[in-house]
Design an enzyme around this catalytic site. Structure first.
Site, PDB file in Angstrom:
ATOM      1  CG  ASN A   1      -1.697   1.265   1.386  1.00 35.86           C
ATOM      2  OD1 ASN A   1      -1.760   2.070   0.454  1.00 35.86           O
ATOM      3  ND2 ASN A   1      -2.311   1.466   2.546  1.00 35.86           N
ATOM      4  CD1 TRP A   2       3.988   1.155  -2.480  1.00 31.19           C
ATOM      5  CD2 TRP A   2       3.773   1.892  -4.590  1.00 31.19           C
ATOM      6  NE1 TRP A   2       4.795   0.385  -3.286  1.00 31.19           N
ATOM      7  CE2 TRP A   2       4.692   0.824  -4.577  1.00 31.19           C
ATOM      8  CE3 TRP A   2       3.483   2.519  -5.805  1.00 31.19           C
ATOM      9  CZ2 TRP A   2       5.308   0.360  -5.744  1.00 31.19           C
ATOM     10  CZ3 TRP A   2       4.099   2.052  -6.956  1.00 31.19           C
ATOM     11  CH2 TRP A   2       5.002   0.988  -6.921  1.00 31.19           C
ATOM     12  CE  LYS A   3      -0.015   3.395   4.682  1.00 31.10           C
ATOM     13  NZ  LYS A   3       0.157   3.524   6.116  1.00 31.10           N
TER      14      LYS A   3
ATOM     15  N   GLY B   1       2.910   2.623  10.861  1.00 34.06           N
ATOM     16  CA  GLY B   1       3.876   3.702  10.678  1.00 34.06           C
ATOM     17  C   GLY B   1       4.583   4.115  11.960  1.00 34.06           C
TER      18      GLY B   1
ATOM     19  CD  GLU C   1      -2.642   5.747   6.581  1.00 31.33           C
ATOM     20  OE1 GLU C   1      -2.640   5.761   5.339  1.00 31.33           O
ATOM     21  OE2 GLU C   1      -1.712   5.245   7.250  1.00 31.33           O
TER      22      GLU C   1
ATOM     23  N   GLY D   1       3.059  -0.794   4.346  1.00 32.40           N
ATOM     24  CA  GLY D   1       3.196   0.608   3.956  1.00 32.40           C
ATOM     25  C   GLY D   1       4.661   0.937   3.739  1.00 32.40           C
ATOM     26  N   GLY D   2       5.308   1.481   4.745  1.00 31.33           N
ATOM     27  CA  GLY D   2       6.678   1.989   4.644  1.00 31.33           C
ATOM     28  C   GLY D   2       7.668   1.052   3.950  1.00 31.33           C
TER      29      GLY D   2
ATOM     30  CB  SER E   1       5.571  -1.538  12.095  1.00 32.82           C
ATOM     31  OG  SER E   1       5.188  -0.197  12.335  1.00 32.82           O
TER      32      SER E   1
ATOM     33  CG  HIS F   1      -5.626   2.085   5.214  1.00 32.36           C
ATOM     34  ND1 HIS F   1      -5.156   3.073   6.044  1.00 32.36           N
ATOM     35  CD2 HIS F   1      -4.634   1.168   5.113  1.00 32.36           C
ATOM     36  CE1 HIS F   1      -3.914   2.761   6.419  1.00 32.36           C
ATOM     37  NE2 HIS F   1      -3.576   1.622   5.866  1.00 32.36           N
TER      38      HIS F   1
ATOM     39  CD  GLU G   1      -3.261  -2.109   7.457  1.00 35.85           C
ATOM     40  OE1 GLU G   1      -2.186  -2.376   6.924  1.00 35.85           O
ATOM     41  OE2 GLU G   1      -3.870  -1.054   7.259  1.00 35.85           O
TER      42      GLU G   1
HETATM   43  P1  13P Z   1       3.295   0.660   7.767  1.00 37.94           P
HETATM   44  O1  13P Z   1       3.784  -0.647   7.142  1.00 37.94           O
HETATM   45  O2  13P Z   1       4.052   1.849   7.263  1.00 37.94           O
HETATM   46  O3  13P Z   1       3.186   0.566   9.243  1.00 37.94           O
HETATM   47  O4  13P Z   1       1.799   0.872   7.206  1.00 37.94           O
HETATM   48  C1  13P Z   1       0.891  -0.170   7.325  1.00 37.94           C
HETATM   49  C2  13P Z   1      -0.310   0.150   6.516  1.00 37.94           C
HETATM   50  O5  13P Z   1      -1.044   1.072   6.850  1.00 37.94           O
HETATM   51  C3  13P Z   1      -0.551  -0.635   5.312  1.00 37.94           C
HETATM   52  O6  13P Z   1      -1.838  -0.422   4.824  1.00 37.94           O
END
Ligand code: 13P
Length: 254
Positions: free
Chosen positions: A12-14, A176, A100, A237-238, A216, A98, A170
């Site tokens: 998930n590149w956001k 993050g 966010e 994500g990251g 994470s 998600h 999640e």
């Molecule tokens: P991180 O891997 O950066 O913690 O993000 C997780 C995420 O929100 C994937 O959708």
């Protein structure tokens, strides 16, 4: 992981990567990993890169996904993107709910339900995200919150519609932050979600539904997470933004 369920590693590149960066990333990742064998990789770039990333994903086992959608097929919804449009771009998956989106953009259990149904109706697979915030975990409300989110997302779906749906657990406090849930904490909630799916649908759906862990995930913890029986993949994500770290995630060992 359970060998009956194909492991899915999802990026998930956001709101990261320009079109040029996105295309170059997927070219590199495919060169580095080659054929994926028993596993599947999902790339969810920003809307602006979907078409080109999809056109660049040529290796077997790679799929394209969007990060959000609207539940109506068309209409006066300025700034929104419909499932029909995403399907046309080549998406096989759409992330729904998600944290966010829930926390920053007013997503509710009701809009998650509408979007989930719309994605299925369009012939794609929703990756429905659930998870508790820190205060809820500390108050011992994790199962209540996650159970409610699961139930509300899938209300009204038939077992047939539910087949193939992916869930992502999640915990919001682990996103993050560098704080990963321990494999044991994640497994506990994954097991709970799977049992909940069984009571909402049936044993076959319970056994087949893939439940990803997100929060994470990184090369140093993927193996221990994937060793758990109810963890079928990761939503990342990251660590999905760098070729080296994402390659090691794809190459996890069990
Ligand atoms: P991180 O891997 O950066 O913690 O993000 C997780 C995420 O929100 C994937 O959708």
């Amino acid at each position: 992981m359970n060998p009956d369920r194909r492991p899915l590693i999802a990026a998930n590149w956001k709101m990261h990567k320009t079109l040029a960066e996105a295309v170059s990333f997927v070219e590199s990742i495919q060169k580095q990993t080659g054929p994926l064998g028993d596993r599947e990789v999902l790339i969810a770039p920003p809307f602006t890169s979907l078409k080109e990333v999809g056109d660049t994903l040529k290796e077997g086992g790679y799929s394209l996904g969007a990060q959000n959608c609207h539940w109506e097929q068309k209409g006066a919804f300025t700034g929104e993107i419909s499932t029909v449009m995403l399907k046309e771009m080549g998406c096989a998956y759409v992330l729904v709910g998600h944290s966010e989106r829930r926390q920053l953009f007013g997503e509710t259990d009701e809009t998650v339900r509408l979007k989930t149904a719309a994605v299925i109706a369009a012939g794609m697979v929703p990756v429905v995200c659930v998870g508790e915030v820190l205060g809820e975990r500390e108050r011992g409300e994790t199962f209540d919150v996650v159970g409610r989110q699961v139930e509300e997302a899938f209300t009204g779906l038939s077992a047939e519609q539910m087949a193939g749906v992916v869930i992502a657990y999640e915990p919001v406090w682990a996103i993050g932050t560098g704080k990963t849930a321990t494999a044991g904490q994640a497994q506990e909630v994954h097991g709970y979600i799977r049992a909940r799916i069984s009571s909402l649908f049936n044993k076959t759906i319970e056994n087949n539904v893939r439940i990803l862990y997100g929060g994470s995930v990184k090369p140093s913890n993927i193996d221990v997470l994937m060793a758990e029986p109810d963890i079928d993949g990761a939503l990342v994500g990251g660590a999905s933004l760098e070729v080296a770290s994402f390659t090691s995630l794809i190459e996890f060992n069990v």
